[in-house]
Design a protein around this motif. Structure first.
Motif, PDB file in Angstrom:
ATOM      1  N   ARG A  93     -11.646   9.691   3.395  1.00  0.00           N
ATOM      2  CA  ARG A  93     -10.563   9.473   4.360  1.00  0.00           C
ATOM      3  C   ARG A  93      -9.204   9.445   3.656  1.00  0.00           C
ATOM      4  O   ARG A  93      -8.206   9.922   4.190  1.00  0.00           O
ATOM      5  CB  ARG A  93     -10.815   8.158   5.114  1.00  0.00           C
ATOM      6  N   GLY A  94      -9.171   8.884   2.449  1.00  0.00           N
ATOM      7  CA  GLY A  94      -7.938   8.867   1.676  1.00  0.00           C
ATOM      8  C   GLY A  94      -7.427  10.269   1.389  1.00  0.00           C
ATOM      9  O   GLY A  94      -6.247  10.566   1.546  1.00  0.00           O
ATOM     10  N   LEU A  95      -8.339  11.158   0.987  1.00  0.00           N
ATOM     11  CA  LEU A  95      -7.940  12.546   0.724  1.00  0.00           C
ATOM     12  C   LEU A  95      -7.465  13.236   1.997  1.00  0.00           C
ATOM     13  O   LEU A  95      -6.528  14.035   1.950  1.00  0.00           O
ATOM     14  CB  LEU A  95      -9.089  13.322   0.085  1.00  0.00           C
ATOM     15  N   GLU A  96      -8.092  12.916   3.128  1.00  0.00           N
ATOM     16  CA  GLU A  96      -7.652  13.499   4.404  1.00  0.00           C
ATOM     17  C   GLU A  96      -6.224  13.063   4.728  1.00  0.00           C
ATOM     18  O   GLU A  96      -5.403  13.883   5.154  1.00  0.00           O
ATOM     19  CB  GLU A  96      -8.607  13.076   5.528  1.00  0.00           C
ATOM     20  N   TRP A  97      -5.905  11.778   4.525  1.00  0.00           N
ATOM     21  CA  TRP A  97      -4.539  11.301   4.780  1.00  0.00           C
ATOM     22  C   TRP A  97      -3.547  11.928   3.796  1.00  0.00           C
ATOM     23  O   TRP A  97      -2.424  12.276   4.175  1.00  0.00           O
ATOM     24  CB  TRP A  97      -4.468   9.774   4.716  1.00  0.00           C
ATOM     25  N   LEU A  98      -3.957  12.087   2.531  1.00  0.00           N
ATOM     26  CA  LEU A  98      -3.078  12.742   1.559  1.00  0.00           C
ATOM     27  C   LEU A  98      -2.759  14.165   1.986  1.00  0.00           C
ATOM     28  O   LEU A  98      -1.592  14.583   1.964  1.00  0.00           O
ATOM     29  CB  LEU A  98      -3.720  12.744   0.170  1.00  0.00           C
TER      30      LEU A  98
END
Length: 166
Positions: A73-78
């Motif tokens: 999810r962190g990579l998606e937000w990035l």
């Protein structure tokens, strides 16, 4: 931008004794700003979910607990935040300079991501052994390293880095 800077100020400890220091509450502040369209907050939220750091650059010990982190999810937000601008705003202040100087610089968040894919991430098990929570991945390392290089070469990042040198 105001909601993002408020969350960042709390994460960095700039507010003082009345600051919000709970990392989950800071994550929620970033989430609110991201939901309102702040690309900086999307990036900060992405970094916090990816590796726990409460502030994108220099944190005063505010880290999201590992069980609250979500690398995917962190990579998606990035990725979402980097679509509108490859960088995030980082206020800098140098009281040691001959003239107190305050700047808003723009940094590449990918600089924090590609090393994780180069080295992988582990966690210590109860028996003292380690287990990968993120295995090294040369293809993803290359992808994020290239994103970082392109962002570092952007006029916005180069100009603010030059203008805020001490």
């Amino acid at each position: 931008m105001g909601d993002y800077l408020f969350a960042l100020a709390n994460a960095e400890g700039w507010i003082g004794e009345h600051r919000i220091s709970d990392p989950v509450a800071i994550r929620d502040l970033y989430q609110k700003a991201a939901d309102n369209g702040s690309s900086d907050a999307m990036i900060a939220l992405g970094l916090m979910l990816f590796d726990g750091r409460g502030a994108p650059q220099y944190t005063k010990g505010v880290y999201l607990p590992r069980e609250q982190q979500d690398m995917k999810r962190g990579l998606e937000w990035l990725e979402r935040g980097m679509k509108s601008r490859c960088s995030y705003a980082q206020p800098l202040y140098n009281a040691m300079a001959s003239v107190n100087k305050q700047c808003l610089v723009f940094r590449s968040p990918a600089r924090w991501v590609w090393p994780a894919f180069r080295d992988g991430r582990t966690r210590r098990n109860l028996d003292g052994s380690f287990t990968y929570v993120l295995k090294p991945d040369a293809e993803r390392e290359r992808y994020w390293r290239e994103k970082n290089a392109a962002c570092e070469a952007s006029a916005e990042v180069r100009t603010t880095a030059k203008d805020c040198s001490y």
